[in-house]
Structure formats: structure tokens, C-alpha cells
Design an enzyme around this catalytic site. Structure first.
Site, PDB file in Angstrom:
ATOM      1  N   LYS A   1       0.395 -10.044 -15.814  1.00 32.63           N
ATOM      2  CA  LYS A   1      -0.671 -10.360 -14.844  1.00 32.63           C
ATOM      3  C   LYS A   1      -1.557  -9.141 -14.611  1.00 32.63           C
ATOM      4  O   LYS A   1      -1.075  -8.022 -14.588  1.00 32.63           O
ATOM      5  CB  LYS A   1      -0.001 -10.777 -13.529  1.00 32.63           C
ATOM      6  CG  LYS A   1      -0.917 -10.953 -12.341  1.00 32.63           C
ATOM      7  CD  LYS A   1      -0.136 -11.228 -11.046  1.00 32.63           C
ATOM      8  CE  LYS A   1       0.065  -9.978 -10.235  1.00 32.63           C
ATOM      9  NZ  LYS A   1       0.723 -10.215  -8.931  1.00 32.63           N
TER      10      LYS A   1
ATOM     11  N   ARG B   1      -4.741  -7.575 -11.939  1.00 31.66           N
ATOM     12  CA  ARG B   1      -5.415  -7.810 -10.646  1.00 31.66           C
ATOM     13  C   ARG B   1      -6.820  -7.207 -10.740  1.00 31.66           C
ATOM     14  O   ARG B   1      -7.006  -6.021 -10.484  1.00 31.66           O
ATOM     15  CB  ARG B   1      -4.649  -7.112  -9.520  1.00 31.66           C
ATOM     16  CG  ARG B   1      -3.549  -7.952  -8.940  1.00 31.66           C
ATOM     17  CD  ARG B   1      -3.487  -7.829  -7.423  1.00 31.66           C
ATOM     18  NE  ARG B   1      -2.319  -8.517  -6.882  1.00 31.66           N
ATOM     19  CZ  ARG B   1      -2.284  -9.818  -6.643  1.00 31.66           C
ATOM     20  NH1 ARG B   1      -3.331 -10.583  -6.899  1.00 31.66           N
ATOM     21  NH2 ARG B   1      -1.201 -10.372  -6.146  1.00 31.66           N
TER      22      ARG B   1
ATOM     23  N   LYS C   1      -1.465   5.684  -4.067  1.00 30.21           N
ATOM     24  CA  LYS C   1      -2.909   5.706  -4.262  1.00 30.21           C
ATOM     25  C   LYS C   1      -3.231   5.081  -5.610  1.00 30.21           C
ATOM     26  O   LYS C   1      -2.701   5.511  -6.628  1.00 30.21           O
ATOM     27  CB  LYS C   1      -3.424   7.148  -4.219  1.00 30.21           C
ATOM     28  CG  LYS C   1      -3.314   7.781  -2.849  1.00 30.21           C
ATOM     29  CD  LYS C   1      -3.775   9.220  -2.844  1.00 30.21           C
ATOM     30  CE  LYS C   1      -5.274   9.316  -2.986  1.00 30.21           C
ATOM     31  NZ  LYS C   1      -5.778  10.662  -2.611  1.00 30.21           N
TER      32      LYS C   1
ATOM     33  N   ASP D   1       5.055 -10.956 -12.760  1.00 28.89           N
ATOM     34  CA  ASP D   1       4.337  -9.744 -13.171  1.00 28.89           C
ATOM     35  C   ASP D   1       5.343  -8.695 -13.630  1.00 28.89           C
ATOM     36  O   ASP D   1       6.558  -8.862 -13.473  1.00 28.89           O
ATOM     37  CB  ASP D   1       3.420  -9.204 -12.057  1.00 28.89           C
ATOM     38  CG  ASP D   1       4.160  -8.930 -10.761  1.00 28.89           C
ATOM     39  OD1 ASP D   1       5.365  -8.629 -10.819  1.00 28.89           O
ATOM     40  OD2 ASP D   1       3.540  -9.013  -9.697  1.00 28.89           O
TER      41      ASP D   1
ATOM     42  N   GLN E   1       0.878  -1.188   0.000  1.00 29.69           N
ATOM     43  CA  GLN E   1       0.000   0.000   0.000  1.00 29.69           C
ATOM     44  C   GLN E   1       0.906   1.226   0.000  1.00 29.69           C
ATOM     45  O   GLN E   1       0.977   1.961   0.983  1.00 29.69           O
ATOM     46  CB  GLN E   1      -0.897  -0.021   1.220  1.00 29.69           C
ATOM     47  CG  GLN E   1      -1.842  -1.219   1.230  1.00 29.69           C
ATOM     48  CD  GLN E   1      -2.844  -1.121   2.362  1.00 29.69           C
ATOM     49  OE1 GLN E   1      -3.522  -0.115   2.514  1.00 29.69           O
ATOM     50  NE2 GLN E   1      -2.922  -2.151   3.173  1.00 29.69           N
TER      51      GLN E   1
HETATM   52  C1  R5P Z   1       2.546  -8.137  -6.019  1.00 26.27           C
HETATM   53  O1  R5P Z   1       2.663  -7.474  -7.025  1.00 26.27           O
HETATM   54  C2  R5P Z   1       3.665  -8.946  -5.402  1.00 26.27           C
HETATM   55  O2  R5P Z   1       4.875  -8.751  -6.049  1.00 26.27           O
HETATM   56  C3  R5P Z   1       3.301 -10.411  -5.387  1.00 26.27           C
HETATM   57  O3  R5P Z   1       3.236 -10.880  -6.715  1.00 26.27           O
HETATM   58  C4  R5P Z   1       1.986 -10.625  -4.713  1.00 26.27           C
HETATM   59  O4  R5P Z   1       1.935  -9.978  -3.471  1.00 26.27           O
HETATM   60  C5  R5P Z   1       1.687 -12.094  -4.538  1.00 26.27           C
HETATM   61  O5  R5P Z   1       0.417 -12.210  -4.002  1.00 26.27           O
HETATM   62  P1  R5P Z   1      -0.430 -13.556  -4.138  1.00 26.27           P
HETATM   63  O6  R5P Z   1       0.500 -14.682  -3.719  1.00 26.27           O
HETATM   64  O7  R5P Z   1      -1.566 -13.359  -3.165  1.00 26.27           O
HETATM   65  O8  R5P Z   1      -0.903 -13.687  -5.541  1.00 26.27           O
END
Ligand code: R5P
Length: 287
Positions: free
Chosen positions: A189, A191, A97, A166, A94
Site C-alpha cells: 500500500k 499513502r 518525522k 500494508d 505520529q
Molecule cells: C496505518 O499504517 C495503520 O496501520 C492502518 O492501516 C491505518 O491507520 C488505517 O487507516 P484507514 O482506515 O484510514 O485507511
């Protein structure tokens, strides 16, 4: 030099102290009956260069408060300099924003740690390295890649491609690939919602290759297990995964166990409780 720890990862703190030939500083971190944190520093720290080792992992809010209160106690006890060693920095995701009226919680936590009295920070693989700039004090940002690279170099895999799950992780993947003399590939990727990952595309060639996926964090393991599926569909041979911070919340262990990933290498920035110590997970020390 003195090393103290609260409750987040005493095992790692002990290992670091042993590595340095020191004893951990004497302190008790307990709870009052109403849940408030009670900290007693049981030796003099007057004039000392003090390091507090406390990743702000689960339970994140408890661990942050323990860190803040311990720093406050040490400052009021006249420690000369206090370094907060935060191997895993909670709230790092976090850091900006993304929607109107979002908080920037990573900055709020930085303000609190500085206000408590830390004069220097050591952290590993921040989700966004710009978080260093949230502090106006010296910051050592350490990468986990050298430890992971040494492990895979000793494994002597042939025909390896390092994959970033990603776009945000490309620099880290490149760094691991360079150390292993490997190519990289990138997963595109999206989200659609928090903690939900959706694979769009794969940039690079993985057909017939041994693949090492690398990420800063494995949290719910959605990113890494869906990425692994997509790589398998595109003809990857064997799939390995690694990360610095094994958050492993919610369905993570079940997903990893069922996944096409052969082995998941993590580090001990976050301790692994017994229920998360499955045969597929190998933990390396950052001590
Ligand atoms: C996010 O961009 C981080 O680099 C990780 O890819 C992410 O926190 C992994 O989260 P999860 O295992 O819940 O997919």
C-alpha cells in the site's frame, strides 16, 4: 489496588473491575462552564496501587487531558503508584518525522503522561511498538492477536490466508497466521496523502482462499476496503477483516457497509457508539 476511569471508555473499565471483583474508584469527571475539565476523586487513594483506564480515542485531546488531570489528582492525593492503562494510544501514527519540520506528537504525549505522574503504562497494539521507548518507565505492550485468533479458530474456516494490508503490519499478520496454521499474504500500500490509501500490489496467493485481513487500526476504512477489492479481483473466496482499534472516523461505516468484506471483527479498546454498531461489525472484549 484501585481502578479509576474518566470518560473515554467507562464500559471497558467497568468490565475490567468486574473481572477483578472490584468496584470502580469513586470519581467525577465533568466540565466547568468554559470547557475546562473538573475532576473530583471521591475516596482516599493514599498509599494505593492505582490503575487509570482511559484510551486516548476520539475526542483525543479531551481524553488525553482527562487522563493527565486524573493522574495529577491521584499523585497529589498520595497514590503509591499510578499505572496509566491506555488500551488505544492516540497520536501513535505520529511517531516519527516523515517530512522536514514534522512534530513527533506520540513522544510529546508520552512526555506529558510521564510528567503528570504515571509510573507504569499498559497499552495494546501500538501502531509502532518503538513507542514503548518514548517512556522511561515500565511499559506492558499487549497484543490483540490472541483474542482475535481465538475467535477465528472457533469459526473453523478452511483454506485461510491472513493478509496484512500494508508492509508495516506483517509481524502482526504473521502472528495471527501462526496461531491459525495459515499462510500469509501482503498488500503493498502507498499513502499519496494523509488518510488516502492506494493499493499497488499483492504479494502471495489468495486465489480461492478464505482471507482474513488484519490491521492495528481501521480509521477511515480506506486501507481495508480497497485492500478487500484488490483481493477479490485476485480471486479471493470470502473476505473477513479484523483490527484491534475501531477508530472508524469519517466515511468508515459507509465504506464498510458497501464493501465486499463479509464481517469486521474489532475489540472494545475504543467504544462503539450506536451509529457504528452495524450488523457487519462484531466487537470482542479485551477486558
Ligand atoms: C496505518 O499504517 C495503520 O496501520 C492502518 O492501516 C491505518 O491507520 C488505517 O487507516 P484507514 O482506515 O484510514 O485507511
Amino acid at each position: 489496588l484501585k481502578i479509576f476511569t474518566a470518560n473515554a471508555n467507562p464500559g471497558l473499565a467497568q468490565e475490567i473491575a468486574e473481572y477483578l471483583g472490584l468496584n470502580l474508584g469513586a470519581a467525577k469527571v465533568t466540565r466547568f462552564s468554559d470547557g475546562e475539565i473538573s475532576i473530583a476523586i471521591d475516596e482516599s487513594v493514599r498509599g494505593a496501587d492505582v490503575f487509570v483506564i482511559q484510551p486516548t480515542c476520539h475526542p483525543v485531546n479531551e481524553n488525553i487531558m482527562e487522563l493527565l488531570i486524573m493522574i495529577d489528582a491521584l499523585r497529589r492525593a498520595s497514590a503509591r503508584r499510578i499505572t496509566a492503562v491506555i488500551p488505544y494510544y492516540g497520536y501513535a501514527r505520529q511517531e516519527r518525522k516523515t517530512r522536514a519540520r514534522d512534530p513527533i506528537s506520540a513522544k510529546l504525549v508520552a512526555n506529558l503522561i510521564t510528567a503528570a505522574g504515571a509510573r507504569r503504562i499498559v497499552a495494546m497494539d501500538l501502531h509502532a511498538s518503538a513507542i514503548q521507548g518514548f517512556f522511561d518507565i515500565p511499559f506492558d505492550h499487549l497484543p490483540g492477536v490472541p483474542i482475535l485468533a481465538e475467535y477465528y479458530a472457533n469459526k473453523k474456516l478452511d483454506d485461510v490466508v491472513v493478509v496484512s494490508p500494508d508492509l508495516g503490519g506483517v509481524t502482526r499478520a504473521r502472528s495471527l497466521a501462526e496461531r491459525l496454521g495459515a499462510e500469509i499474504a501482503i498488500i503493498d500500500k502507498r499513502r499519496p496523502a494523509p488518510n488516502v490509501a492506494e493499493i499497488m500490489n499483492i504479494i502471495g496467493n489468495v486465489k480461492g482462499k478464505n482471507v482474513i485481513m488484519t490491521d492495528d487500526i481501521i480509521d477511515t476504512a480506506g486501507t481495508i476496503t480497497q485492500g478487500a477489492e484488490a483481493l477479490k479481483e485476485r480471486g479471493a473466496k470470502e473476505i473477513f477483516a479484523c483490527c484491534t482499534h475501531p477508530v472508524l472516523s469519517g466515511p468508515a461505516i459507509e465504506r464498510l457497509e458497501k464493501s465486499v468484506i463479509s464481517e469486521v471483527v474489532v475489540t472494545n479498546t475504543i467504544p462503539l457508539p450506536p451509529e457504528k454498531q452495524i450488523p457487519k461489525i462484531k466487537c470482542l472484549s479485551v477486558a
